[in-house]
Design an enzyme around this catalytic site. Structure first.
Site, short mmCIF file in Angstrom:
data_model
loop_
_atom_site.label_atom_id
_atom_site.label_comp_id
_atom_site.label_asym_id
_atom_site.label_seq_id
_atom_site.Cartn_x
_atom_site.Cartn_y
_atom_site.Cartn_z
N ASN A 115 -21.92 7.81 6.43
CA ASN A 115 -22.15 8.04 7.80
C ASN A 115 -22.00 9.95 7.75
OD1 ASN A 115 -20.67 8.93 10.86
ND2 ASN A 115 -19.06 9.97 9.39
N ARG A 173 -18.22 9.56 17.53
CA ARG A 173 -19.89 9.53 16.87
C ARG A 173 -20.49 10.20 16.20
NH1 ARG A 173 -19.40 4.39 19.81
NH2 ARG A 173 -19.08 3.26 18.59
N ARG A 210 -18.80 -2.07 1.79
CA ARG A 210 -17.92 -1.58 2.50
C ARG A 210 -18.53 -0.22 3.34
NH1 ARG A 210 -14.22 3.04 2.45
NH2 ARG A 210 -12.77 2.77 4.08
N ASP A 212 -17.90 2.73 4.79
CA ASP A 212 -16.90 3.67 5.30
C ASP A 212 -17.39 3.98 6.73
OD1 ASP A 212 -15.06 5.54 4.25
OD2 ASP A 212 -16.29 6.76 4.58
N HIS A 216 -17.19 5.60 13.51
CA HIS A 216 -17.94 7.21 13.58
C HIS A 216 -19.43 7.28 13.25
CE1 HIS A 216 -13.92 9.08 13.20
NE2 HIS A 216 -13.82 8.73 12.51
N GLU A 248 -15.52 -0.64 8.07
CA GLU A 248 -14.34 0.45 8.17
C GLU A 248 -14.43 0.46 10.20
OE1 GLU A 248 -11.34 4.14 6.41
OE2 GLU A 248 -13.53 4.44 7.11
N ASN A 313 -4.18 -0.02 2.01
CA ASN A 313 -5.52 0.44 1.40
C ASN A 313 -5.16 1.57 0.94
OD1 ASN A 313 -5.98 2.24 3.57
ND2 ASN A 313 -7.82 1.44 3.89
N ARG A 352 -8.57 -9.61 0.87
CA ARG A 352 -8.72 -7.83 0.37
C ARG A 352 -7.34 -7.19 -0.62
NH1 ARG A 352 -11.61 -2.51 2.08
NH2 ARG A 352 -9.27 -2.43 3.14
#
EC number: 3.2.1.1
Length: 511
Positions: A115, A173, A210, A212, A216, A248, A313, A352
């Protein structure tokens, strides 16, 4: 023939929801901040023989080296380039780990930070894990290369350039997350650089990602990147396999951005899971384990086949991210083992397990002022994960995945895979039990009084070893034995003061 073609395409469309684990392996473990050489060893000596499906690794790409505070864990979420060069190891060590883990049937999932790049306040220079030069102020990352054209500064409409209002989906975003330079993911050049990085990892042999900070990123931008990805390496995966994707997305309700916005790309992290389970096991707000009868979608969670679930997590175990004070962690070992045991026994979601390191917690006004502290290290060099004679880990590595109660529940989940949720019992309070078809049964006593009752297990008659209090070794049981009669019933006694107030038996623990 048309019918077969249709099935063929559907198979590929749905592939990103499948974890690509070997048959019969149903959980992954996050070896947070481990070195690649230690992960390779752990795959061979422990994860493969104990039935773990894979490992989520910390971000493998070059990041800022931060010295104030000294080498925090979150520096790895501030990329400088896509070179595979971090405190966990270099590209050769990463390749060696992926090869060795895949060779014993344990998959690698990369935490992909796509991101953003590093924070806008970081000084220009070569304070990075591979020595690459970067200049955040001028948006210059020559090791990629990215320049000012590749960031969202022009799109963000807030005064600070940072996200100021989470009720505005556009700024979530298009603006900076806590100052982190926001990549312009609608640009094909940026998408191509990210896909190039991810394809490099896929070609090496990773099984998925994953993503991240997915909240966003616009779901359509993520899709455009995923559409550029290679199939998995056919040395270890069936031809045409797609990478497993879990995004995520922190969606606790009440914001315009929903987890469901991302279902088209892959699974999402269900943060409500650990937050709610923690509240129940802690018995806060009048919550009781008896309320868990319709756990899963019945609690307003995302559909099971779209969920990546976890008790804690790396963020929320130290008060970051989502979930707040209810989150259970290794610091709350007794309750934590019950929560992880419940998660691994219950059919909802893809599971997980967390594997952490200890740090010197110091609470001031309810906040841990040491929540930044990075992994065990010598002058910044991450310490080896040493293994003690009793199979626990040294050097302040917690290794929850090696705790007997958690490891044996990872195996339990493998044994009961595909079996229905059956034979629920509750006392209207915090004593509950349930089975998984004819393959497993688990009983919890989280009340302040003892439990003693005969329950229908659904299991074949015989003597079973409780895998929480002990292990089945050479046909003998080092823990409690449970006797199931011809009618499938068994008597369970659990003191409320037991070290672990729960019992689990399964088809493979039959003596």
């Amino acid at each position: 023939m048309k019918f077969f073609l249709l099935l063929f395409t559907i198979g590929f469309c749905w592939a990103q929801y499948s974890p690509n684990t070997q048959q019969g392996r149903t959980s992954i473990v996050h070896l947070f901040e481990w070195r690649w050489v230690d992960i390779a060893l752990e795959c061979e000596r422990y994860l493969a023989p104990k039935g773990f499906g894979g490992v989520q690794v910390s971000p493998p790409n070059e990041n800022v080296a931060i010295y104030n505070p000294f080498r925090p864990w979150w520096e790895r979420y501030q990329p400088v380039s896509y070179k595979l060069c971090t405190r966990s190891g270099n590209e050769d060590e990463f390749r060696n780990m992926v090869t060795r883990c895949n060779n014993v049937g344990v998959r690698i999932y990369v935490d992909a930070v796509i991101n953003h790049m590093c924070g806008n306040a970081v000084s220009a220079g070569t304070s990075s894990t591979c020595g690459s030069y970067f200049n955040p102020g001028s948006r210059d990352f020559p090791a990629v290369p990215y320049s000012g054209w590749d960031f969202n500064d022009g799109k963000c409409k807030t005064g600070s350039g940072d996200i100021e209002n989470y009720n505005d989906a556009t700024q979530v975003r298009d603006c900076r997350l806590t100052g982190l330079l926001d990549l312009a993911l609608e640009k094909d050049y940026v998408r191509s650089k990210i896909a190039e990085y991810m394809n490099h990892l896929i070609d090496i042999g990773v099984a998925g990602f994953r993503l991240d900070a997915s909240k966003h990123m616009w779901p359509g931008d993520i899709k455009a990147i995923l559409d550029k990805l290679h199939n998995l390496n056919s040395n270890w995966f069936p031809a045409g396999s797609k990478p497993f994707i879990y995004q995520e997305v922190i969606d606790l309700g009440g914001e315009p951005i929903k987890s469901s916005d991302y279902f088209g790309n892959g699974r999402v992290t269900e943060f409500k899971y650990g937050a709610k389970l923690g509240t129940v096991i802690r018995k806060w707000n009048g919550e009781k384990m008896s309320y868990l009868k319709n756990w899963g979608e019945g609690w307003g969670f995302v559909p099971s086949d779209r969920a990546l679930v976890f008790v804690d997590n790396h963020d929320n175990q130290r008060g970051h991210g989502a979930g707040g004070a209810s989150i259970l962690t290794f610091w709350d070992a007794r309750l934590y083992k019950m929560a992880v045991g419940f998660m691994l026994a219950h059919p909802y979601g893809f599971t997980r397990v967390m594997s952490s390191y200890r740090w010197p917690r110091q609470f001031q006004n309810g906040n841990d002022v040491n929540d930044w502290v990075g992994p065990p290290n010598n002058n910044g060099v991450i310490k080896e994960v040493t293994i003690n004679p009793d199979t626990t880990c040294g050097n302040d590595w917690v290794c929850e995945h090696r705790w007997r109660q958690i490891r044996n529940m990872v195996i339990f989940r493998n044994v009961v895979d595909g079996q229905p949720f059956t034979n629920w019992y509750d006392n209207g309070s915090n004593q509950v039990a349930f089975g998984r078809g004819n393959r497993g049964f688990i009983v919890f006593n989280n009340d302040d009084w003892s439990f003693s009752l005969t329950l229908q297990t659904g299991l074949p008659a015989g003597t079973y070893c409780d895998v929480i209090s002990g292990d089945k070794i050479n046909g003998n049981c080092t823990g409690i034995k449970i006797y199931v009669s011809d009618d499938g019933k068994a008597h369970f006694s659990i003191s409320n003061s037991a070290e672990d107030p729960f019992i689990a038996i399964h088809a493979e623990s039959k003596l």
